[in-house]
Scaffold this motif. Sequence first.
Motif, PDB file in Angstrom:
ATOM      1  N   GLY A  58       0.840  -1.440   0.076  1.00 53.86           N
ATOM      2  CA  GLY A  58       0.131  -0.015  -0.123  1.00 53.86           C
ATOM      3  C   GLY A  58       0.817   1.239   0.101  1.00 53.86           C
ATOM      4  O   GLY A  58       0.264   2.123  -0.478  1.00 53.86           O
ATOM      5  N   PHE A  59       1.945   1.369   0.760  1.00 56.37           N
ATOM      6  CA  PHE A  59       2.444   2.438   0.893  1.00 56.37           C
ATOM      7  C   PHE A  59       4.026   2.432   0.315  1.00 56.37           C
ATOM      8  O   PHE A  59       4.492   3.578  -0.127  1.00 56.37           O
ATOM      9  CB  PHE A  59       2.408   2.938   2.416  1.00 56.37           C
ATOM     10  N   ILE A  60       4.931   1.366   0.657  1.00 52.87           N
ATOM     11  CA  ILE A  60       6.073   1.287  -0.295  1.00 52.87           C
ATOM     12  C   ILE A  60       5.767   1.225  -1.781  1.00 52.87           C
ATOM     13  O   ILE A  60       6.388   1.966  -2.691  1.00 52.87           O
ATOM     14  CB  ILE A  60       7.143   0.343   0.242  1.00 52.87           C
ATOM     15  N   GLY A  61       4.720   0.731  -2.168  1.00 55.74           N
ATOM     16  CA  GLY A  61       4.510   0.540  -3.430  1.00 55.74           C
ATOM     17  C   GLY A  61       4.960  -0.425  -4.489  1.00 55.74           C
ATOM     18  O   GLY A  61       4.984  -0.491  -5.470  1.00 55.74           O
ATOM     19  N   SER A  62       5.393  -1.749  -3.540  1.00 56.73           N
ATOM     20  CA  SER A  62       5.850  -2.879  -4.269  1.00 56.73           C
ATOM     21  C   SER A  62       5.152  -4.086  -4.002  1.00 56.73           C
ATOM     22  O   SER A  62       4.326  -3.973  -2.744  1.00 56.73           O
ATOM     23  CB  SER A  62       7.218  -3.114  -4.240  1.00 56.73           C
ATOM     24  N   GLY A  63       4.754  -4.909  -4.851  1.00 48.97           N
ATOM     25  CA  GLY A  63       4.159  -6.218  -4.634  1.00 48.97           C
ATOM     26  C   GLY A  63       4.975  -7.197  -4.025  1.00 48.97           C
ATOM     27  O   GLY A  63       4.718  -8.483  -3.938  1.00 48.97           O
ATOM     28  N   ASN A  64       6.400  -6.661  -3.756  1.00 47.77           N
ATOM     29  CA  ASN A  64       7.330  -7.911  -3.149  1.00 47.77           C
ATOM     30  C   ASN A  64       7.224  -8.105  -1.685  1.00 47.77           C
ATOM     31  O   ASN A  64       8.043  -7.989  -0.753  1.00 47.77           O
ATOM     32  CB  ASN A  64       8.713  -7.196  -3.455  1.00 47.77           C
ATOM     33  N   VAL A  65       6.128  -8.690  -1.481  1.00 48.07           N
ATOM     34  CA  VAL A  65       5.697  -9.560  -0.281  1.00 48.07           C
ATOM     35  C   VAL A  65       5.393 -10.838  -0.525  1.00 48.07           C
ATOM     36  O   VAL A  65       4.355 -11.037  -1.151  1.00 48.07           O
ATOM     37  CB  VAL A  65       4.615  -8.694   0.688  1.00 48.07           C
ATOM     38  N   ASP A  66       6.016 -11.900  -0.175  1.00 47.11           N
ATOM     39  CA  ASP A  66       5.796 -13.281  -0.491  1.00 47.11           C
ATOM     40  C   ASP A  66       6.020 -13.949   1.058  1.00 47.11           C
ATOM     41  O   ASP A  66       6.370 -13.061   2.022  1.00 47.11           O
ATOM     42  CB  ASP A  66       6.520 -13.946  -1.458  1.00 47.11           C
ATOM     43  N   THR A  67       5.650 -15.190   1.062  1.00 46.06           N
ATOM     44  CA  THR A  67       5.691 -15.774   2.334  1.00 46.06           C
ATOM     45  C   THR A  67       6.111 -17.385   2.182  1.00 46.06           C
ATOM     46  O   THR A  67       5.975 -17.800   0.971  1.00 46.06           O
ATOM     47  CB  THR A  67       4.108 -15.630   2.886  1.00 46.06           C
ATOM     48  N   ASN A  68       6.435 -17.865   3.242  1.00 45.94           N
ATOM     49  CA  ASN A  68       6.887 -19.485   3.068  1.00 45.94           C
ATOM     50  C   ASN A  68       5.388 -20.228   2.675  1.00 45.94           C
ATOM     51  O   ASN A  68       5.624 -21.515   2.510  1.00 45.94           O
ATOM     52  CB  ASN A  68       7.466 -19.943   4.395  1.00 45.94           C
ATOM     53  N   SER A  69       4.280 -19.607   2.850  1.00 51.69           N
ATOM     54  CA  SER A  69       3.227 -20.361   2.248  1.00 51.69           C
ATOM     55  C   SER A  69       3.382 -20.524   0.866  1.00 51.69           C
ATOM     56  O   SER A  69       2.578 -21.526   0.393  1.00 51.69           O
ATOM     57  CB  SER A  69       1.902 -19.508   2.865  1.00 51.69           C
ATOM     58  N   ARG A  70       3.907 -19.893   0.238  1.00 52.73           N
ATOM     59  CA  ARG A  70       4.293 -20.033  -1.319  1.00 52.73           C
ATOM     60  C   ARG A  70       4.899 -21.594  -1.382  1.00 52.73           C
ATOM     61  O   ARG A  70       4.834 -22.163  -2.359  1.00 52.73           O
ATOM     62  CB  ARG A  70       5.267 -19.256  -1.765  1.00 52.73           C
TER      63      ARG A  70
ATOM     64  N   HIS B 273       6.082   4.145  10.709  1.00 57.02           N
ATOM     65  CA  HIS B 273       6.061   5.600  11.224  1.00 57.02           C
ATOM     66  C   HIS B 273       7.326   6.200  10.774  1.00 57.02           C
ATOM     67  O   HIS B 273       7.491   7.399  10.329  1.00 57.02           O
ATOM     68  CB  HIS B 273       6.220   5.665  12.607  1.00 57.02           C
ATOM     69  N   LYS B 274       8.355   5.733  10.745  1.00 56.69           N
ATOM     70  CA  LYS B 274       9.840   6.184  10.486  1.00 56.69           C
ATOM     71  C   LYS B 274       9.891   6.367   8.839  1.00 56.69           C
ATOM     72  O   LYS B 274      10.886   7.009   8.602  1.00 56.69           O
ATOM     73  CB  LYS B 274      10.923   5.507  11.181  1.00 56.69           C
ATOM     74  N   LEU B 275       9.224   5.546   8.235  1.00 63.82           N
ATOM     75  CA  LEU B 275       9.180   5.956   6.546  1.00 63.82           C
ATOM     76  C   LEU B 275       8.277   6.977   6.393  1.00 63.82           C
ATOM     77  O   LEU B 275       8.266   7.297   5.226  1.00 63.82           O
ATOM     78  CB  LEU B 275       8.656   4.471   6.009  1.00 63.82           C
ATOM     79  N   GLY B 276       7.615   7.466   7.287  1.00 63.83           N
ATOM     80  CA  GLY B 276       6.450   8.638   7.220  1.00 63.83           C
ATOM     81  C   GLY B 276       5.158   8.318   6.944  1.00 63.83           C
ATOM     82  O   GLY B 276       4.423   9.145   6.552  1.00 63.83           O
ATOM     83  N   PHE B 277       4.783   7.193   7.316  1.00 68.39           N
ATOM     84  CA  PHE B 277       3.451   6.810   7.138  1.00 68.39           C
ATOM     85  C   PHE B 277       2.705   6.744   8.505  1.00 68.39           C
ATOM     86  O   PHE B 277       1.849   5.567   8.689  1.00 68.39           O
ATOM     87  CB  PHE B 277       3.482   5.487   6.275  1.00 68.39           C
ATOM     88  N   LYS B 278       2.890   7.480   9.559  1.00 68.32           N
ATOM     89  CA  LYS B 278       2.503   7.306  10.789  1.00 68.32           C
ATOM     90  C   LYS B 278       0.743   7.382  10.649  1.00 68.32           C
ATOM     91  O   LYS B 278       0.214   6.513  11.358  1.00 68.32           O
ATOM     92  CB  LYS B 278       2.854   8.439  11.689  1.00 68.32           C
ATOM     93  N   ASP B 279       0.162   8.106  10.069  1.00 67.87           N
ATOM     94  CA  ASP B 279      -1.497   8.240  10.027  1.00 67.87           C
ATOM     95  C   ASP B 279      -1.903   7.102   9.616  1.00 67.87           C
ATOM     96  O   ASP B 279      -2.979   6.798  10.086  1.00 67.87           O
ATOM     97  CB  ASP B 279      -1.755   9.375   9.085  1.00 67.87           C
ATOM     98  N   ALA B 280      -1.443   6.396   8.661  1.00 61.82           N
ATOM     99  CA  ALA B 280      -1.919   5.057   8.362  1.00 61.82           C
ATOM    100  C   ALA B 280      -1.643   3.860   9.007  1.00 61.82           C
ATOM    101  O   ALA B 280      -2.351   2.947   8.637  1.00 61.82           O
ATOM    102  CB  ALA B 280      -1.555   4.965   6.843  1.00 61.82           C
ATOM    103  N   PHE B 281      -0.743   3.820   9.851  1.00 67.14           N
ATOM    104  CA  PHE B 281      -0.535   2.928  10.936  1.00 67.14           C
ATOM    105  C   PHE B 281      -0.554   3.387  12.429  1.00 67.14           C
ATOM    106  O   PHE B 281       0.531   3.062  13.053  1.00 67.14           O
ATOM    107  CB  PHE B 281       1.094   2.514  10.542  1.00 67.14           C
ATOM    108  N   ASN B 282      -1.633   3.877  12.665  1.00 69.63           N
ATOM    109  CA  ASN B 282      -1.720   4.400  13.943  1.00 69.63           C
ATOM    110  C   ASN B 282      -2.692   3.505  15.015  1.00 69.63           C
ATOM    111  O   ASN B 282      -3.685   3.498  15.396  1.00 69.63           O
ATOM    112  CB  ASN B 282      -2.653   5.646  13.986  1.00 69.63           C
ATOM    113  N   TYR B 283      -1.707   2.240  15.110  1.00 69.74           N
ATOM    114  CA  TYR B 283      -2.353   1.180  15.795  1.00 69.74           C
ATOM    115  C   TYR B 283      -1.825   1.189  17.153  1.00 69.74           C
ATOM    116  O   TYR B 283      -0.722   1.461  17.413  1.00 69.74           O
ATOM    117  CB  TYR B 283      -1.877  -0.155  14.983  1.00 69.74           C
ATOM    118  N   GLN B 284      -2.538   1.027  18.461  1.00 66.66           N
ATOM    119  CA  GLN B 284      -2.174   0.773  19.659  1.00 66.66           C
ATOM    120  C   GLN B 284      -2.423  -0.455  20.276  1.00 66.66           C
ATOM    121  O   GLN B 284      -1.745  -0.930  21.272  1.00 66.66           O
ATOM    122  CB  GLN B 284      -3.036   2.118  20.437  1.00 66.66           C
TER     123      GLN B 284
END
Length: 904
Positions: A133-145, A499-510
Amino acid sequence: MNDIIFTDKQSPASITGQTISKTNCPYCGVGCGIEATVENNKVIAVKGNVEHPANLGRLCVKGSSLHETQGLQNRILHPRVKGKNVSWDKATSTIADHFKATIAQYGPDSVAFYLSGQLLTEDYYVANKLMKGFIGSGNVDTNSRLCMASATAAHKRAFGEDVVAGCYDDLSSAEAIFIIGANPAYAHPIVYQRMIKAREENPARKIVVIDPRRTASAKDADLHLAIKPGSDAYFYNGLLIYLAEQGKLDKDYIAKHCHGFEQALETAKSQFSDISDVAIACDIELSLLLESYQIFAETDKVVTFFSQGINQSSSGVDKANAIINCHLATGKIGREGAGAFSITGQPNAMGGREVGGLSTQLAAHLHFENSNEIDLVKRFWQAPNIATKPGLKAVDMFDEVNSGKIKAIWIMATNPVVSMPNANLVKRALEKCPMVVVSECYENTDTINYADVVLPASTWGEKQGSVTNSDRTISVHQSMIKAPGEAKNDWQIITDVAHKLGFKDAFNYQHAVDIFREHAALSGFENSHPLAEKKAEKDIYRVFDISALANISQSDYENFIPTKWPINVANPNGVQRIFTDGVFATKNQKANFIPIIAQLPKILPDKTQVVMNSGRIRDQWHTMSRTGRVAKLMTHSDEPYIAVNPDDAQRFQLADKQLAVLSNLSADYIGRVNITNEQRTGEIFVPIHWNDNFSASARVSALVNPITDELCGQPELKHSPVRIKPFNAVWSGYLISSQTVNCPTSYWSKIQLEQGHKYLLSDKQKLGDDETILANIYPQIDDWIVLKDAQQNVLRIAGFIDNKLHCFFAASTDLNLKFNSRYIEGQLNKALPIKTRFALMSGIDSNGKGDVGDMICSCFQVGEKTIQEAIKSGQCKSVASLGEKLQCGTNCGSCIPELKTFFT
């Protein structure tokens, strides 16, 4: 910038006294419920939760031992950068700064995340949202592959969505169960016991096992078909033809609810002149093939239960669709006791798929191929930089790390240096990658050695969040104890970096519930049933919908009752079975028959090779970072082995219980030969679990060719041609030690003991004959006893510190000599008077007791010889009577298939 502070549920263990919490097992995809007893910030006991629908109170030996996996041994307690402990602020700033710089210079596709089915759904969700969503790459995979990609793609092709239609209750109500490409007696023992119990209640029920190996499951079967490896689609294409020829099709169901049947049938027919050709393709007797086909055709309620033997293939998607085709053709789907049931390997493989854990997916069962689906997620996340194309699948991802195109990778809760095919390439790739971040709980994983930044993650009992098991049941893990050191939950770590990448508002989880609510809301966003009267034109229907939980309170979340999705306004209490109305998630609401051209594996063996199959064993899990800590879990299979057919043993001059070497891709695997008729000629089996932390050379995946299914990217882990030869040791033995040691021998395998470790040893170099051979390992010892037994060619050496046994070494040039060390293991770290030391050297205690034989029941530590004695005495004439006398088989039931062999 300071780290953000999160609130979380107060651990009940922070209150003095015992508390009982309901949580879940973190091992396989069954998703068993657990009741854990906590005292003074420690889980002191676990038992099965009788109210949980997955296990109804039963646990396997791994789950029953969870409380024994705790402790600070090998725990990562602090963040590290370049090997030095740093603050969390320094560690996360290092990650964020490097990712920013890399993306600025090379673009978002130069970075990647590699995730795990061990993560909780909330961890998965935040990682996917950040990258896609925010870095903008689809490069997330998992060992479920590596385990579920084939089934995921097959479900989507057939049903329009990745949906397992049935539930575990179907295993109890089915009149016939076909188990193919799975060994649930070992890999999923709790659901397997459901199958066995149902047959005991009604012996007319049939279990058919289709597997090249005579596994523990096959030994229990009414019918076992040892088909040629990789011929599964030939078998099911043949079944489709048989059903048509015998008039066993459900033509009404096909007409009303399916599409493409005629083409699928004609394609299947194009490969065979008649059914006898199917038997030839599968390399089994025609009579056995027809018997199995008749069972499927004549039985109303049939479940086909499949797993990695189907999925881990270069044509795994086609194999799964060939299975589904037969269920659609007979209407044996979407109703009680009938369906194609794909069981996941990991505890949250399905939860990861729900949030888009695979690089080919978006969150909430949405996908990249439809621009409207990308736009839906973009608007919901308010993510203008959302990825618009799929990312790299696991094998391709590490290839790109190796080539230098990916310059930063964050690996979470998985061990790709052990689990990926061509694993030595993965090792080389990580060595040269400019930034490798590893989030992990334990030091003893091979991948840690290649990390620039190591992040201490919380583990079972410490973290809170949801998981989804193999039959769509969502459960919530409880946070029961405080994590040691500075360990944090994975979602907290990812959020801090966001947050340190600059996306604090979208990741405001407590709290984890904040993420779960968002996940639930996205599942229902612009989602309505295709037949709904008020369906909006822009709505994109997904069966996966848990929108009824979008406003769940923190209290209800923490005490969530396990429920099967969908969970929405129409189904607030969940749904047992999907597609009961024959309405599917495709555009025309019909299920798709998929024409299948059956294929064998891509690389076939030459005359100098055998086919290596790999898989789980009964008492271990993945790469043993958790299960390898528990002594009793090492007693059933205590070292790497190679199961070999007698004909192959003779052909390659292999001796039973001696070591052999497997070779491929310039990598070697050393294991103990187990000659057995349970293997077909030309085929071997090896366990996947051992690695460089537990054995000298036993990373199986390093020998696996990086061949993948072109449709889904899943590797062909079940079929690797390898060479095999004797190890040619000149001596073998063992070392019992109160400390961990670096063994100088060319073969060693480490076994956890209650008070230390045992090392099984062999070497091609000549052995010395006095204590100096141990001097470099134990420079602090100067109190030795050496005993040479020339008659048996045995050397025994014991070392003491302050009269306490610190180490014991035994070796022989007679490679057939079987050592018994159980008594000596019990004397480790104990003070032994001088007069008793020489008695110790015999390895037999004062009562003359010694070897109990191979361990059969891990739960109650009942050995083979103990069982044989009980049977010989006439006291035990059945498995049930063995249980009454010795307790074996009365806990998890995993040993019952082996117990039955004593009476056959």
